[in-house]
Each structure stands twice: as C-alpha cells, then as structure tokens.
Write a protein that holds these residues in place. Sequence first.
Motif, PDB file in Angstrom:
ATOM      1  N   GLY A  70     -12.747   2.192 -20.476  1.00  0.00           N
ATOM      2  CA  GLY A  70     -13.590   3.321 -20.107  1.00  0.00           C
ATOM      3  C   GLY A  70     -14.221   3.230 -18.737  1.00  0.00           C
ATOM      4  N   VAL A  71     -13.740   2.326 -17.906  1.00  0.00           N
ATOM      5  CA  VAL A  71     -14.322   2.141 -16.573  1.00  0.00           C
ATOM      6  C   VAL A  71     -13.647   3.044 -15.554  1.00  0.00           C
ATOM      7  N   LEU A  72     -12.333   3.140 -15.603  1.00  0.00           N
ATOM      8  CA  LEU A  72     -11.618   3.852 -14.546  1.00  0.00           C
ATOM      9  C   LEU A  72     -11.112   5.227 -14.985  1.00  0.00           C
ATOM     10  N   ASP A  73     -12.036   6.147 -15.116  1.00  0.00           N
ATOM     11  CA  ASP A  73     -11.660   7.545 -15.209  1.00  0.00           C
ATOM     12  C   ASP A  73     -11.500   8.032 -13.768  1.00  0.00           C
ATOM     13  N   SER A  74     -11.305   9.312 -13.555  1.00  0.00           N
ATOM     14  CA  SER A  74     -11.060   9.789 -12.188  1.00  0.00           C
ATOM     15  C   SER A  74     -12.247   9.523 -11.259  1.00  0.00           C
ATOM     16  N   LEU A  75     -13.452   9.704 -11.746  1.00  0.00           N
ATOM     17  CA  LEU A  75     -14.636   9.443 -10.918  1.00  0.00           C
ATOM     18  C   LEU A  75     -14.783   7.944 -10.638  1.00  0.00           C
ATOM     19  N   GLY A  76     -14.562   7.123 -11.647  1.00  0.00           N
ATOM     20  CA  GLY A  76     -14.640   5.672 -11.472  1.00  0.00           C
ATOM     21  C   GLY A  76     -13.612   5.165 -10.479  1.00  0.00           C
ATOM     22  N   MET A  77     -12.420   5.740 -10.532  1.00  0.00           N
ATOM     23  CA  MET A  77     -11.356   5.351  -9.598  1.00  0.00           C
ATOM     24  C   MET A  77     -11.763   5.708  -8.166  1.00  0.00           C
ATOM     25  N   ALA A  78     -12.307   6.890  -7.978  1.00  0.00           N
ATOM     26  CA  ALA A  78     -12.743   7.310  -6.647  1.00  0.00           C
ATOM     27  C   ALA A  78     -13.850   6.392  -6.126  1.00  0.00           C
ATOM     28  N   ARG A  79     -14.789   6.041  -6.982  1.00  0.00           N
ATOM     29  CA  ARG A  79     -15.880   5.149  -6.570  1.00  0.00           C
ATOM     30  C   ARG A  79     -15.344   3.770  -6.202  1.00  0.00           C
ATOM     31  N   VAL A 115     -10.898  -2.557   3.312  1.00  0.00           N
ATOM     32  CA  VAL A 115      -9.469  -2.434   3.026  1.00  0.00           C
ATOM     33  C   VAL A 115      -9.158  -1.000   2.603  1.00  0.00           C
ATOM     34  N   ALA A 116      -8.320  -0.335   3.381  1.00  0.00           N
ATOM     35  CA  ALA A 116      -7.897   1.023   3.036  1.00  0.00           C
ATOM     36  C   ALA A 116      -6.764   0.935   2.015  1.00  0.00           C
ATOM     37  N   VAL A 117      -6.857   1.756   0.979  1.00  0.00           N
ATOM     38  CA  VAL A 117      -5.826   1.788  -0.054  1.00  0.00           C
ATOM     39  C   VAL A 117      -5.001   3.061   0.149  1.00  0.00           C
ATOM     40  N   PRO A 118      -3.752   2.907   0.579  1.00  0.00           N
ATOM     41  CA  PRO A 118      -2.894   4.078   0.777  1.00  0.00           C
ATOM     42  C   PRO A 118      -2.650   4.817  -0.545  1.00  0.00           C
ATOM     43  N   MET A 119      -2.447   6.109  -0.449  1.00  0.00           N
ATOM     44  CA  MET A 119      -2.225   6.940  -1.639  1.00  0.00           C
ATOM     45  C   MET A 119      -1.104   6.399  -2.519  1.00  0.00           C
ATOM     46  N   THR A 172      -1.891   3.804  -8.261  1.00  0.00           N
ATOM     47  CA  THR A 172      -1.147   3.943  -9.502  1.00  0.00           C
ATOM     48  C   THR A 172      -1.844   3.169 -10.617  1.00  0.00           C
ATOM     49  N   GLY A 173      -1.561   3.563 -11.828  1.00  0.00           N
ATOM     50  CA  GLY A 173      -2.154   2.886 -12.972  1.00  0.00           C
ATOM     51  C   GLY A 173      -1.816   1.412 -13.025  1.00  0.00           C
ATOM     52  N   ALA A 174      -0.599   1.059 -12.657  1.00  0.00           N
ATOM     53  CA  ALA A 174      -0.178  -0.340 -12.707  1.00  0.00           C
ATOM     54  C   ALA A 174      -0.976  -1.206 -11.735  1.00  0.00           C
ATOM     55  N   ARG A 175      -1.293  -0.674 -10.582  1.00  0.00           N
ATOM     56  CA  ARG A 175      -2.025  -1.452  -9.574  1.00  0.00           C
ATOM     57  C   ARG A 175      -3.519  -1.542  -9.886  1.00  0.00           C
ATOM     58  N   PHE A 176      -4.014  -0.662 -10.738  1.00  0.00           N
ATOM     59  CA  PHE A 176      -5.434  -0.633 -11.080  1.00  0.00           C
ATOM     60  C   PHE A 176      -5.658  -0.870 -12.572  1.00  0.00           C
ATOM     61  N   ARG A 177      -4.722  -1.563 -13.217  1.00  0.00           N
ATOM     62  CA  ARG A 177      -4.813  -1.812 -14.654  1.00  0.00           C
ATOM     63  C   ARG A 177      -5.963  -2.750 -15.004  1.00  0.00           C
ATOM     64  N   SER A 178      -6.136  -3.799 -14.214  1.00  0.00           N
ATOM     65  CA  SER A 178      -7.166  -4.804 -14.507  1.00  0.00           C
ATOM     66  C   SER A 178      -7.761  -5.324 -13.204  1.00  0.00           C
ATOM     67  N   LEU A 179      -8.826  -6.098 -13.326  1.00  0.00           N
ATOM     68  CA  LEU A 179      -9.431  -6.712 -12.140  1.00  0.00           C
ATOM     69  C   LEU A 179      -8.452  -7.637 -11.435  1.00  0.00           C
ATOM     70  N   ASP A 180      -7.651  -8.364 -12.193  1.00  0.00           N
ATOM     71  CA  ASP A 180      -6.632  -9.221 -11.571  1.00  0.00           C
ATOM     72  C   ASP A 180      -5.653  -8.400 -10.738  1.00  0.00           C
ATOM     73  N   ASP A 181      -5.195  -7.266 -11.281  1.00  0.00           N
ATOM     74  CA  ASP A 181      -4.254  -6.418 -10.555  1.00  0.00           C
ATOM     75  C   ASP A 181      -4.881  -5.840  -9.285  1.00  0.00           C
ATOM     76  N   ILE A 182      -6.125  -5.417  -9.380  1.00  0.00           N
ATOM     77  CA  ILE A 182      -6.816  -4.848  -8.218  1.00  0.00           C
ATOM     78  C   ILE A 182      -7.033  -5.927  -7.157  1.00  0.00           C
ATOM     79  N   THR A 183      -7.411  -7.118  -7.583  1.00  0.00           N
ATOM     80  CA  THR A 183      -7.596  -8.230  -6.652  1.00  0.00           C
ATOM     81  C   THR A 183      -6.297  -8.533  -5.916  1.00  0.00           C
ATOM     82  N   ASP A 184      -5.185  -8.586  -6.656  1.00  0.00           N
ATOM     83  CA  ASP A 184      -3.887  -8.825  -6.025  1.00  0.00           C
ATOM     84  C   ASP A 184      -3.571  -7.743  -5.006  1.00  0.00           C
TER      85      ASP A 184
END
Length: 78
Positions: free
Chosen positions: A31-40, A51-55, A59-71
């Motif tokens: 319940g952390v990454l809804d559309s507003l959470g993702m934007a924040r 760090v700029a994140v290109p469009m 994707t869901g796969a890249r933002f699935r978990s803290l480990d994925d986001i860190t990578d």
Amino acid sequence: MLAQLTGFLKTMLKPDQFSRLGPETPLREFGVLDSLGMARLVTFIRDDMGVAVPMRHLTGARFRSLDDITDLVLTLRA
C-alpha cells in the motif's frame, strides 16, 4: 542508499507499518506505491538523491521493492 529510501518511505506509512517494511517488501501490495506515492518517491529520488529517473524506467518491476529501487538508483547514478 537503502537507508535513505527506507527513511523516505516510512514518512508515507502509518507507525504500525514501520516494522513490516523491509528491503524485499512488495511496495504496491503493502500500500505504499499508489500513483501519488510513486510520484512522491520519484521526486525524492530526483531532488534529494540527485538522480533523474527516465520515463522508460518507471515500471512495476523496477519499483517492486526497496532492493529493486536501490538497484535502479545505483545503476542510474553510475
């Protein structure tokens, strides 16, 4: 990096959720990454971590978990 991301995500959680947030927690299901959470989060990564994140990486796969986001952030930073 992981600690910074965890600290930021904790600002979006209720206190009773803190202990259940870990590096592999599925953030959408948690319940952390809804559309507003993702934007924040993307704004935090850009403004606070420099760090700029290109469009194409929003994707869901890249933002699935803290480990994925860190990578992702470490890869984009390199």
